[in-house]
Design a protein around this motif. Structure first.
Motif, short mmCIF file in Angstrom:
data_model
loop_
_atom_site.label_atom_id
_atom_site.label_comp_id
_atom_site.label_asym_id
_atom_site.label_seq_id
_atom_site.Cartn_x
_atom_site.Cartn_y
_atom_site.Cartn_z
N LYS A 71 19.72 -18.35 24.57
CA LYS A 71 18.88 -18.33 25.76
C LYS A 71 19.22 -17.09 26.59
N SER A 72 18.24 -16.65 27.32
CA SER A 72 18.44 -15.45 28.15
C SER A 72 19.46 -15.74 29.25
N PRO A 73 20.50 -14.88 29.39
CA PRO A 73 21.53 -15.14 30.42
C PRO A 73 21.04 -14.71 31.81
N THR A 74 21.69 -15.26 32.81
CA THR A 74 21.48 -14.83 34.19
C THR A 74 22.61 -13.85 34.55
N ILE A 75 22.24 -12.76 35.19
CA ILE A 75 23.21 -11.68 35.43
C ILE A 75 23.37 -11.45 36.94
N SER A 76 24.62 -11.26 37.35
CA SER A 76 24.92 -10.86 38.74
C SER A 76 25.81 -9.62 38.68
N THR A 109 16.88 -21.11 34.80
CA THR A 109 17.03 -21.91 36.01
C THR A 109 18.49 -21.94 36.46
N ILE A 110 19.26 -20.89 36.09
CA ILE A 110 20.66 -20.76 36.49
C ILE A 110 20.76 -19.67 37.55
N ASP A 111 21.42 -19.96 38.68
CA ASP A 111 21.67 -18.98 39.73
C ASP A 111 23.12 -18.54 39.66
N VAL A 112 23.34 -17.19 39.60
CA VAL A 112 24.68 -16.63 39.46
C VAL A 112 24.95 -15.68 40.62
N CYS A 133 32.93 -15.15 39.98
CA CYS A 133 31.58 -15.38 39.44
C CYS A 133 31.31 -16.88 39.48
N SER A 134 30.26 -17.26 40.24
CA SER A 134 29.93 -18.68 40.39
C SER A 134 28.48 -18.88 39.97
N TRP A 135 28.17 -20.09 39.59
CA TRP A 135 26.80 -20.38 39.18
C TRP A 135 26.44 -21.81 39.54
N THR A 136 25.15 -22.01 39.70
CA THR A 136 24.59 -23.35 39.89
C THR A 136 23.50 -23.52 38.85
N VAL A 137 23.28 -24.75 38.45
CA VAL A 137 22.29 -25.01 37.39
C VAL A 137 21.35 -26.12 37.82
#
Length: 470
Positions: A126-131, A22-25, A43-47
């Protein structure tokens, strides 16, 4: 080092299917990635609520070391970041913001072009979010240069110019041509023959393309004073060419000097003013006009009096001679105008002749107008001969009145002649057939039987006619 590597590997692969991310990168280049400058990749992210990412990792696609840059992001600002052994000296982590970490790449080079940078954000186990973001190094165009320029050409030969410039990133730029004449843009695109090739030279890099474009135009007389200009257009910096090449450094352009088209003298014509009948004491101006480049020189002579010096004035393609106080004996005759120029050591000449008829002041004006024009053209000589006499309006009226009187006299003559002819015909017929005259009746006595009545004479009517010849 081994322990950190094991932890990160576990961070990437552990429990991939056990957790819903549930993390947006997002990764963003904050400025233009122009060669020689510094690029910033953020690199920015929202949770979502309850998520708490603990680590962010930067890694290029050509690096197998997962610890290119690694930052602990579950601490207070600034985040603590570690440089991996493969990180280049030109790459650094800048000060971070909340839920944001930026990497700097200084002195961008062509070798940086085409590299994909990945940003991993996630929690341990936990599985990372990738951009992912691709680095495309932009290259500014270079100011073009000109070569093989021909600015002094003869008619029907080729006008040529070659333009060379770095057009920037492959497929991002090209060279275009424009034509100007006396400062105004003209469209000669149907007549231009353009060829373009990519060329290389020592020091060229793979992120820029050097293009060489050549243009050819068949020179015509109406191409006089045209200029050719080449512009570099580039979708990253200059997507369209400006109207004019005003500032070569910012417009990425260069322009030739005005082109001179040379051609032999031709189309010579001779006129005179006034065009009416010339009398002694009048003034006349002879004008000689010719086409040619370079500008011709003019020579005036009079046939039969070639040693006579005739002064003239020249104004570009014109030459004029003014004769005052005309004299029938001295000034009547044919005048010759010769125009000549030289092109590549070849002499060209055009010759014209005009005749002057001068009348004494007491001489009636001619009643007819005659014009004779002959033209003879050779490879290097053009000859034109003309003679013109014009009746004035005053003389024309006099001629018209004289003609009217003549018409009246002729009509009267015709009528009188007709009467005489008719009379002659009548006389002829009479002489041929004679005149028949009625003969009077004979006078005979009329006898009455009355005894007391005297004899009387009476006319006896008869219808006899006597025809006599006259």
């Amino acid at each position: 080092m081994t322990e950190r590597f094991v932890i990160f590997r576990a961070f990437l692969v552990a429990t991939l299917c056990l957790h819903v991310n549930t993390i947006d990168v997002t990764t963003t280049w904050l400025n233009d990635t122009i060669i020689g400058t510094t690029a910033t990749l953020q690199c920015s992210w929202t949770v979502a609520s309850g998520e708490n990412p603990t680590q962010i990792v930067y890694s290029p696609n050509n690096n197998t070391d997962p610890f290119y840059f690694s930052c602990d992001v579950n601490t207070d600002l600034p985040y603590s970041c570690t440089r991996g052994p493969s990180a280049q000296n030109r790459h650094n982590i800048t000060s971070s913001l909340l839920r944001s970490v930026s990497m700097l790449i200084t002195n961008l080079q062509c070798s940086d072009d085409g590299t994909s940078y990945f940003c991993f954000v996630g929690e341990l186990y936990k599985s990372p979010t990738i951009s992912q973001s691709l680095l495309r190094v932009k290259v500014t165009p270079t100011v073009p240069t000109l070569s093989n320029v021909q600015t002094d050409v003869q008619e029907n030969s080729n006008i040529t110019a070659t333009c060379t410039a770095g057009v920037g990133y492959p497929n991002a730029g090209q060279i275009v041509w424009k034509v100007y004449q006396n400062g105004q843009s003209v469209d000669l695109s149907p007549e231009l023959m353009i060829t373009a090739v990519n060329v290389t030279q020592s020091g060229d890099d793979r992120c820029t393309v050097r293009t060489q474009s050549s243009v050819t135009l068949i020179a015509k007389r109406d191409h006089q004073n045209i200029s050719l200009a080449c512009f570099v257009i580039n979708q990253d910096f200059k997507p369209t060419a400006p109207d004019t090449c005003t500032n070569p450094e910012t417009d990425y352009c260069i322009q030739t000097n005005p082109i001179v088209v040379t051609y032999p003298v031709s189309s010579l014509s001779l006129t005179r003013e006034p065009a009416s009948t010339l009398y002694e004491g009048n003034t006349v101006t002879l004008k000689c006009l010719v086409d040619g480049n370079p500008l011709p020189t003019f020579t005036w002579t009079k046939y039969g009096d070639e040693n006579r010096k005739i002064s003239s004035e020249m104004d570009g393609l014109y030459s004029t001679v003014t004769l005052t106080s005309l004299n029938k004996t001295l000034d009547s005759g044919e005048y010759n105008c010769t125009a000549s120029n030289v092109i590549k050591n070849v002499n060209y000449a055009a010759i014209g002749v005009i005749a002057l008829d001068i009348y004494e002041a007491t001489t009636p004006a001619p009643t007819t107008t005659t014009t004779t024009t002959t033209t003879t053209t050779t490879e290097q000589t053009y000859r034109s001969t003309s003679s013109t006499e014009t009746i004035s309006a005053e003389n024309i009226n006099a001629v018209n009145n004289s003609d009217s009187n003549k018409v009246s006299l002729i009509a009267v003559g015709v009528i009188l002649s007709s009467i005489i002819i008719v009379q002659l015909i009548i006389i002829f017929l009479i002489r041929r057939q004679g005149i028949c005259v009625k003969k009077p009746g004979e006078r005979k006595p009329h006898i009455y039987n009355h005894p007391n009545k005297e004899s009387e004479y009476d006319y006896v009517n008869n219808s006899n006619y006597n025809c006599i010849e006259i």
